[in-house]
Design an enzyme around this catalytic site. Structure first.
Site, mmCIF file in Angstrom:
data_model
loop_
_atom_site.group_PDB
_atom_site.id
_atom_site.type_symbol
_atom_site.label_atom_id
_atom_site.label_comp_id
_atom_site.label_asym_id
_atom_site.label_seq_id
_atom_site.Cartn_x
_atom_site.Cartn_y
_atom_site.Cartn_z
ATOM 1 C CD GLU A 128 -1.636 2.319 1.643
ATOM 2 O OE1 GLU A 128 -0.708 2.572 2.119
ATOM 3 O OE2 GLU A 128 -2.280 3.289 0.922
ATOM 4 C CB CYS A 177 -4.106 2.773 5.616
ATOM 5 S SG CYS A 177 -3.674 1.368 4.818
ATOM 6 C CB CYS A 201 -4.217 -1.660 7.984
ATOM 7 S SG CYS A 201 -3.216 -0.203 7.785
ATOM 8 C CG HIS A 234 -5.145 4.811 10.521
ATOM 9 N ND1 HIS A 234 -3.886 5.185 11.262
ATOM 10 C CD2 HIS A 234 -4.467 3.953 9.622
ATOM 11 C CE1 HIS A 234 -2.801 4.625 10.637
ATOM 12 N NE2 HIS A 234 -3.136 3.885 9.591
ATOM 13 N NE ARG A 287 0.169 -3.466 5.961
ATOM 14 C CZ ARG A 287 -0.964 -3.899 6.048
ATOM 15 N NH1 ARG A 287 -1.857 -3.648 6.867
ATOM 16 N NH2 ARG A 287 -1.280 -4.207 4.842
ATOM 17 C CB SER A 295 4.423 1.913 7.434
ATOM 18 O OG SER A 295 3.813 0.804 7.223
ATOM 19 C CB CYS A 336 0.702 -0.486 5.077
ATOM 20 S SG CYS A 336 -0.907 0.018 4.885
ATOM 21 C CB CYS A 344 -0.783 5.153 7.485
ATOM 22 S SG CYS A 344 0.214 3.710 7.693
#
Lengths: 364, 628
Positions: free
Chosen positions: B13, B62, B65, B69, B537, B560, B604, B607
């Site tokens: 992502e 995102c 996932c 958030h 993640r 990330s 990802c 974000c």
């Protein structure tokens, strides 16, 4: 003939029977100077079409639209990807990476000018030369411009691509814009939504593959999917018309599935299919799960916040009443001039109130 | 020495670029850099919005996932405003989070990672009959005999075991053959299918895995039907500050949640259990075992040195996060930091990380020495006092808009560098598993059923692989394996909370939202809060400051950012970079190993590439900055 269409598909579309199709193949076999034994091979060739090549690029996005795409049930995303199109370049699902992918991207453009479909997800940042979204060492804006030049059509997937989306909301620090502000002459189809309903997305792609560019409205959205407001097809619409509203989350009306207009629902201004198709084969949509619609497919909806603030008064149909005046009537106040439809609604609302009183369940 | 560039990094992502210097003679990576190549500035967009709307914006960090958030966001706003959510809302949020984890891990394994291990081209050589036999053998050998506390077993029998018939595998093989022979490879085009690593697996494993790749592509949606029931859509289901919007009534079919709607969610959760037990885990362990036997356990990096987690799944509702109440009844106490796990669980060192630590600049801070931002003074900043000043400096070779190579000695990424006590840390399923395993084995925890299951899983896999945990876990393989194990635990967590939800409703409690403080008139003039979540993640934290009923500052430190960050001059390489340095690359111009290692983190990026702001200064900063 459509791009990539097979002979068999073309003849079928023209209502030619299978028998006549085979006769045509036999004639072609002769015309090609091939022996009769070669007929099956000719039939197979006529049936096996080269799939339209598709490039799917990613700008400023969250990949939610890709996720929506693979959630499609009818058609299944796997059927589209393996049977209807040839998705040659897509970072999220494709096997290849880096230079090999970049090279393939350019090969597809060179090999199929005017024939490939370009899908673009996300907004396109242009501030400071577009350095806030670099792919393969170059700004995505440049990559979009180049790929769009010889595309058969461009599909702007999601509200970011169609309108600029969340990163273009105030103060738009990256100077993000919609795809329409970047590309030149290629036909553009906007499929807004944050994300689009999976079947709206795949349905539009499927329409393109089978029938060409779908009929579009003035904002280049397929009419098929964006012709109605959610309010027009909402299963809670009857409660709006009857003046029965959720006043607070988790109140009596919320438990009974009444209209969410007063807690901020944007259904009356949102053009999308949530009310009729719903999400995932009719399983639900935000309103059905008790959440007011935020009009995520609408132009610049991110700057129409705060989302729990109700829309300005909307007159109820066939009346001069509004959501508030109906509420007042229900509470026992008088209102002159309420038309018959409204009175019926008021009576219905009152019956509920009385039933609650009998059961000792007044709203908080 | 050859400097290779992988950009775009695929099957992730967001936008990521990897540059690595490879010693072609030895196949070693001698230098590596990881660059997030995009930023969207969403924290700036969040400024001055209604805090009740924050989850809507933050959720768009995102879409993979998706929803994590939103959860961190509503938790942060509720922490700031002192809102305790009803029990049902806590259960429902946990169900959404657990099913999200199952689905996200499955998509990662089959659709984002599998093509690093498995080749459709190699599947053409398989014998379909032998593949059927292999399918059954794998189910016998690799299905871990573990189960969570499933009280209400609403499923009559397993509905979704894999098909193992010859005809089935022959049909799939024929379809794949048509695609390969047509020359239009589509998703499989332009890849390095001739890389020697694809020869490590027998053709039958390739055919089996490709079949499951297609199965799960069609079925993964059903894993998150609960999101549709409780949140109305997916990606990006709907939440509510104070609870959930999905009112519950057992007497009205028009209600968002009633017994029929609960049954839809339950069916989906049961499918998750089967998808993990019959597909994901056996496939993963069968492939992983082969790689482990070949000694291919590199790509660890700093996983064996520092890992970090934040804890998840409040069993019952709680009264705040920064005040530590959240941490009192967690099912997964992965909050904490473990150092030096690679030296063995007995000598690994554990440090606690809970409420007050999240507000302590000495413990959590971010640096920008190699990120395209500048700070007003040298040093790191805690997220509360973060400052945004983008400073794009261009590449080392090439132009600003046509890069050749980035500059590892200068700035080279839109990702900041978060630190725990000045050190870099890896987050994610592997981190959570190392932390829980260390805590339990060192006697620091009386394990919950979730923690006990995690320890049992690790011990079971160690027995299968014939390797101790500190050898197989902090590797590329361990990272991928722990994700699969966590999918199994998460599937049972979803079921566990579904049971609790049903029981609670049966006891007469249908409340799903606490609206006492929904009206901003009930709020203090100023408030600040923290929201955390163990996202698929890794550790995720949102920090919000509210002034006069508006968002004054909003910041996120995301998985990330921890894993994809650029190096720090004092602390060294970020986790992606360190993992690459611990990796061999067999063919420099076909760096499949780089894809494998980076994908093992489940990158990802959207974000991670965000902005930070000083309170109240954001507009001025943006307007005066040349990059705004």
């Amino acid at each position: 003939m459509h791009i990539g269409e097979t002979l068999w598909a073309l003849l079928k579309r023209r209502s030619v029977s299978r028998r006549d199709f085979l006769k045509t193949c036999a004639a072609l076999t002769g015309a090609f100077g091939l022996p009769p034994a070669a007929l099956p091979a000719v039939v197979a060739a006529a049936e096996t079409k080269p799939l339209p090549p598709v490039i799917w690029l990613h700008g400023h996005e969250c990949t939610g639209c890709d996720e929506a795409f693979i959630r499609s049930q009818k058609p299944l995303a796997s059927d589209i990807v393996l049977n209807l199109i040839s998705l040659e370049d897509m970072e999220v699902l494709g096997a290849a990476a880096g230079e090999a992918l970049e090279r393939h991207h350019h090969e597809i453009i060179a090999q199929y000018p005017g024939k490939y479909l370009l899908l673009f997800e996300g907004a396109v940042p242009v501030a400071d030369g577009g350095v806030s979204c670099m792919v393969g060492g170059k700004p995505i804006a440049a990559k979009l411009r180049a790929a769009a030049q010889s595309a058969a059509a461009v599909v702007a997937i999601g509200s970011c691509a169609a309108w600029g989306g969340i990163q273009a909301a105030r103060p738009n620090p990256t100077g993000s814009v919609a795809v329409s502000e970047i590309i030149g002459s290629a036909p553009l189809i906007n499929i807004p939504g944050c994300p689009p309903i999976p079947e709206v997305l795949t349905g539009a792609i499927m329409h393109y593959v089978l029938f060409g560019v779908p009929p579009l409205d003035s904002k280049r959205r397929p009419l098929q999917f964006f012709g109605n407001r959610i309010h027009d097809t909402c299963y809670r619409r009857a409660f709006f018309d009857s003046g029965m509203f959720v006043e607070n989350f988790d109140d009596k009306g919320a438990k009974a599935g009444w209209c969410l207009y007063k807690v901020g629902c944007r259904g009356p201004v949102a053009y999308n299919q949530c009310g009729s198709m719903r999400w995932w084969n009719g399983l639900s949509y935000p309103i059905q799960s008790g959440a007011p619609c935020v009009a995520c497919a609408a132009d610049n909806f991110w700057d129409t916040d705060p989302f729990y603030q109700r829309l300005p008064n909307i007159n109820l149909p066939n009346t001069v009443a509004t959501a508030d005046t109906i509420g007042l009537v229900a509470a026992g106040a008088t209102l002159a001039g309420v038309a018959a439809h409204g009175l019926l609604s008021v009576a219905q609302h009152r019956r509920h109130k009385e039933k609650d009183r009998r059961e000792g369940k007044d709203d908080e | 020495m050859k400097r290779i560039v992988v950009d775009p990094m695929n099957r992730i992502e967001g936008h990521l670029r990897i540059e690595a210097v490879v010693d072609e003679a030895g196949g070693r990576v001698t230098e590596a850099l990881s660059s997030g190549t995009a930023w969207r500035g969403l924290e700036l967009v969040l400024q001055n919005r209604d805090p009740r709307d924050a989850w809507l914006y933050a959720q768009r960090f995102c879409g993979v996932c998706t929803t994590v958030h939103a959860l961190a966001s509503v938790r942060a706003v509720e922490d700031a405003l002192g809102i305790a959510i009803p029990r049902n809302a806590n259960y429902i949020r946990n169900i959404i989070a657990a099913t999200q984890t199952v689905q996200d891990h499955i998509i990662h394994f089959y659709h984002l990672h599998a093509l690093d291990w498995v080749s459709p081209v190699a599947a053409l050589k398989a014998d379909p009959a032998a593949t059927g036999v292999l399918q059954n053998a794998i189910l016998e050998k690799y299905r871990l005999p573990l189960a969570g506390p499933v009280e209400l077993d609403t499923a009559a029998f397993p509905h979704n075991p894999p098909r193992a018939t010859v005809a089935y595998f022959r049909d799939i093989q024929a379809k794949v053959r048509r695609i390969v022979e047509s020359g239009q490879l589509g998703l499989f085009a332009a890849h390095w299918w001739d890389h020697p690593d694809y020869a490590l697996l027998p053709p039958e494993v390739h055919l089996l895995a490709v079949s499951h790749y297609l199965n799960m592509l069609d079925r993964q949606r059903e894993l998150v039907d609960a999101h549709l029931i409780f949140g109305g859509k997916n990606p990006h289901p709907h939440y509510l500050v104070g609870g959930m919007p999905c009112a519950i009534s057992m007497s009205d079919m028009n209600a968002p949640v009633n017994s029929q709607r609960l049954a839809v969610a339950d069916t989906s959760i049961n499918f998750g259990i089967e998808a993990v037990n019959y597909y994901y885990l056996p496939d993963l362990l069968a492939i992983g075992h082969i790689y482990a036997q070949k000694g291919m356990t590199d790509g660890g990096g700093i996983a064996g040195k520092v890992v970090l987690g934040c804890g998840e799944y409040p069993d019952e509702t709680y009264g705040g996060i920064a005040n530590n109440d959240y941490y009192k009844n967690l099912l997964l106490r992965s909050n904490g930091v473990v150092e030096n796990f690679a030296q063995g669980v007995a000598v690994a060192k554990y440090h606690d990380l809970a409420g007050a630590d999240l507000a302590d600049p000495a413990i959590v801070a971010e640096g920008v020495t190699h990120a395209w931002y500048s700070y007003p003074q040298p040093g790191d900043l805690h997220p509360w006092s973060g400052v945004t000043k983008p400073q794009f400096t261009g590449p080392k070779e090439g132009t600003r808009t046509d890069w050749k190579f980035l500059d590892e000695t200068g700035k080279y990424s839109w990702v900041k560098t978060p630190k725990w006590r000045g050190r870099l840390a890896e987050v994610g399923p592997l981190a959570r598993y190392i932390i829980v395993y260390t805590k339990v084995k060192q006697g620091l925890l009386q394990p919950t059923w979730v923690e006990k299951m995690i320890v049992d899983q690790i011990d079971a896999v160690s027995a299968v692989l014939g390797l101790p945990p500190h050898v197989w876990m902090p590797t590329m393989l361990g990272r991928t394996a722990c994700r699969g194990l966590e999918a199994q635990v998460s599937a049972y967590i979803g079921k566990y909370f579904m049971d609790k939800l049903v029981k609670n409703i049966r006891n007469g409690d249908t409340a799903v939202a606490n609206t006492a403080k929904f009206d901003p008139a009930a709020w203090p003039k100023e408030a600040q809060g923290v929201g955390i979540h163990e996202a698929p993640r890794g550790a995720l934290g949102h920090w919000v400051t509210i002034k006069n009923a508006r968002i004054a500052n909003y910041q996120a430190v995301v998985p990330s950012t921890w894993n994809a960050c650029p190096r720090d001059d004092a602390a060294g390489h970020g986790p992606y970079e360190a993992a690459l340095l611990a990796t061999r690359v067999k063919v420099a111009d076909k760096p499949l190993e780089i894809l494998k290692v980076i994908h093992s983190f489940d990158p990802c990026l959207a974000c991670a590439t965000h902005l930070y702001n000083a309170d109240g200064e954001e507009v001025a900063v943006v307007r005066t900055d040349q990059y705004a």
